[in-house]
Design a protein around this motif. Structure first.
Motif, short mmCIF file in Angstrom:
data_model
loop_
_atom_site.label_atom_id
_atom_site.label_comp_id
_atom_site.label_asym_id
_atom_site.label_seq_id
_atom_site.Cartn_x
_atom_site.Cartn_y
_atom_site.Cartn_z
N GLY A 134 0.83 -1.19 0.00
CA GLY A 134 0.00 0.00 0.00
C GLY A 134 0.87 1.24 0.00
O GLY A 134 2.09 1.19 -0.20
N THR A 155 -5.50 6.81 -1.73
CA THR A 155 -4.82 5.73 -1.01
C THR A 155 -5.19 5.74 0.47
O THR A 155 -5.48 4.69 1.06
CB THR A 155 -3.29 5.87 -1.17
OG1 THR A 155 -2.97 5.79 -2.57
CG2 THR A 155 -2.55 4.80 -0.40
N SER A 166 -8.91 4.74 0.90
CA SER A 166 -9.18 3.33 0.66
C SER A 166 -8.65 2.43 1.77
O SER A 166 -9.07 1.28 1.90
CB SER A 166 -8.55 2.89 -0.67
OG SER A 166 -9.13 3.59 -1.76
N SER A 167 -7.72 2.93 2.56
CA SER A 167 -7.18 2.16 3.68
C SER A 167 -8.13 2.24 4.87
O SER A 167 -8.57 3.32 5.26
CB SER A 167 -5.80 2.73 4.08
OG SER A 167 -5.40 2.21 5.32
N LYS A 203 -6.64 4.41 7.39
CA LYS A 203 -6.58 5.83 7.03
C LYS A 203 -5.18 6.41 7.20
O LYS A 203 -4.99 7.53 7.68
CB LYS A 203 -7.58 6.65 7.86
CG LYS A 203 -9.00 6.16 7.79
CD LYS A 203 -9.53 6.11 6.37
CE LYS A 203 -10.97 5.59 6.30
NZ LYS A 203 -11.40 5.30 4.94
N TYR A 250 -0.75 5.93 5.60
CA TYR A 250 0.29 5.22 4.89
C TYR A 250 0.98 4.26 5.86
O TYR A 250 0.98 4.48 7.06
CB TYR A 250 1.33 6.20 4.33
CG TYR A 250 1.04 6.70 2.93
CD1 TYR A 250 -0.26 6.97 2.50
CD2 TYR A 250 2.07 6.92 2.03
CE1 TYR A 250 -0.51 7.42 1.22
CE2 TYR A 250 1.83 7.38 0.74
CZ TYR A 250 0.54 7.62 0.34
OH TYR A 250 0.30 8.06 -0.94
N GLY A 303 -1.84 -3.05 3.00
CA GLY A 303 -2.31 -1.69 2.76
C GLY A 303 -3.30 -1.21 3.78
O GLY A 303 -4.22 -0.45 3.45
N GLY A 304 -3.14 -1.65 5.01
CA GLY A 304 -4.04 -1.17 6.07
C GLY A 304 -5.48 -1.54 5.86
O GLY A 304 -6.40 -0.83 6.29
N ASP A 334 -6.84 -2.12 2.74
CA ASP A 334 -7.15 -1.97 1.32
C ASP A 334 -6.70 -3.24 0.61
O ASP A 334 -5.52 -3.59 0.63
CB ASP A 334 -6.41 -0.75 0.76
CG ASP A 334 -6.80 -0.45 -0.69
OD1 ASP A 334 -7.45 -1.29 -1.34
OD2 ASP A 334 -6.44 0.64 -1.18
#
Length: 263
Positions: free
Chosen positions: A189, A220, A223-224, A227, A229, A258-259, A261
């Motif tokens: 992610g 990005t 979508s995680s 929320k 990076y 990706g958390g 995602d």
């Protein structure tokens, strides 16, 4: 210190910066014998810093400057590794990354081709180059670094390239599971990383490109589920897990990191 990779020969592509360097540093902490590959001229400096920080001997770290967008570069990399160590136990394919960020209608044909060469071909070539050695050994592990951007905005050619990486991962695993070769991927992610020493696109972003890139960042994060990076270390630990014997019954899998995602 963990030693999951004690006496394992691990080939890391894209090792000079970002996630690739993080993977190399973590492998050194786990006593791997390293083949570090990049086309950046400062790769030997990176290797020297890793050896100084971890105590690896000079003979345990090989650097190879090669352009993996070409078959000859992949061949050069594998031959150098075999000359030094005689075998390759793990291949971690980390080369890739979007060059431009813009809606698809703004990409020129040569830019689309450049994105595919950058983010699909190094993985295709490297897997093909290492395969005969792993077949002769009847064993090995390959971890391809993919992306959750297979479902995202403003980088369609990159998304298509990483979709190809995912398909390669599944099919190669299917084809060679009987040969003791595991093939998996980590779909990274959004990842916080230091500024690149060698930018993928050396030209300053235009006003429109700055807006389009910010749209990628916003999408990005949105979508995680978390929320945010991720960190380089959060990606590295997933990659090392799949490369290790701890994942001995996992192959053909694309693991999203990706958390939440799923890509």
């Amino acid at each position: 210190m963990n030693a999951r990779f004690l006496n394992k020969v691990v080939l890391v592509t894209g090792a000079a910066q970002g996630i690739g360097r993080g993977v190399a540093e973590a492998l050194a902490q786990e006593a791997a014998k390293l083949v570090l590959v990049d086309r950046a001229s400062f790769l030997p400096e990176v290797a020297a810093e890793i050896k100084a920080a971890t105590g690896l001997a000079d003979s345990d770290v090989l650097t190879v400057e090669a352009d993996l967008e070409s078959w000859s570069g992949a061949e050069q990399m594998v031959q150098a590794a075999l000359t030094q160590f005689g075998r390759i136990d793990v291949l971690i394919n980390n080369v890739g990354g979007t060059i431009w960020a813009k809606p698809y209608q703004h990409y020129q044909p040569d830019e689309i081709e450049a994105e595919i060469r950058r983010s699909l071909m190094p993985t295709l070539w490297s897997c093909r180059a290492v395969l005969p050695t792993m077949l002769a050994q009847q064993g090995g592990a390959i971890v391809n670094v993919s992306s959750i951007a297979t479902r995202g905005i403003n980088r369609i050619p990159y998304s298509a390239a990483k979709g190809g990486v995912n398909a390669l991962t599944a099919s190669l695993a299917f084809e060679h599971a009987a040969d003791g070769i595991r093939v998996n991927a980590v779909a990274t992610g959004g990842t916080e990383a230091p500024p690149r020493k060698v930018p993928r696109n050396p030209k300053p972003l235009s006003a429109d490109e700055q807006i389009w890139y910010q749209q990628i960042v916003d999408q990005t994060i949105e979508s995680s589920l978390m929320k945010r990076y991720g960190s380089i270390n959060e990606q590295v630990q997933a990659i090392l897990f799949l490369a290790s014997e701890q994942a001995s019954y996992i192959t053909g899998t694309v693991l999203p990191v990706g958390g939440g995602d799923q890509g």
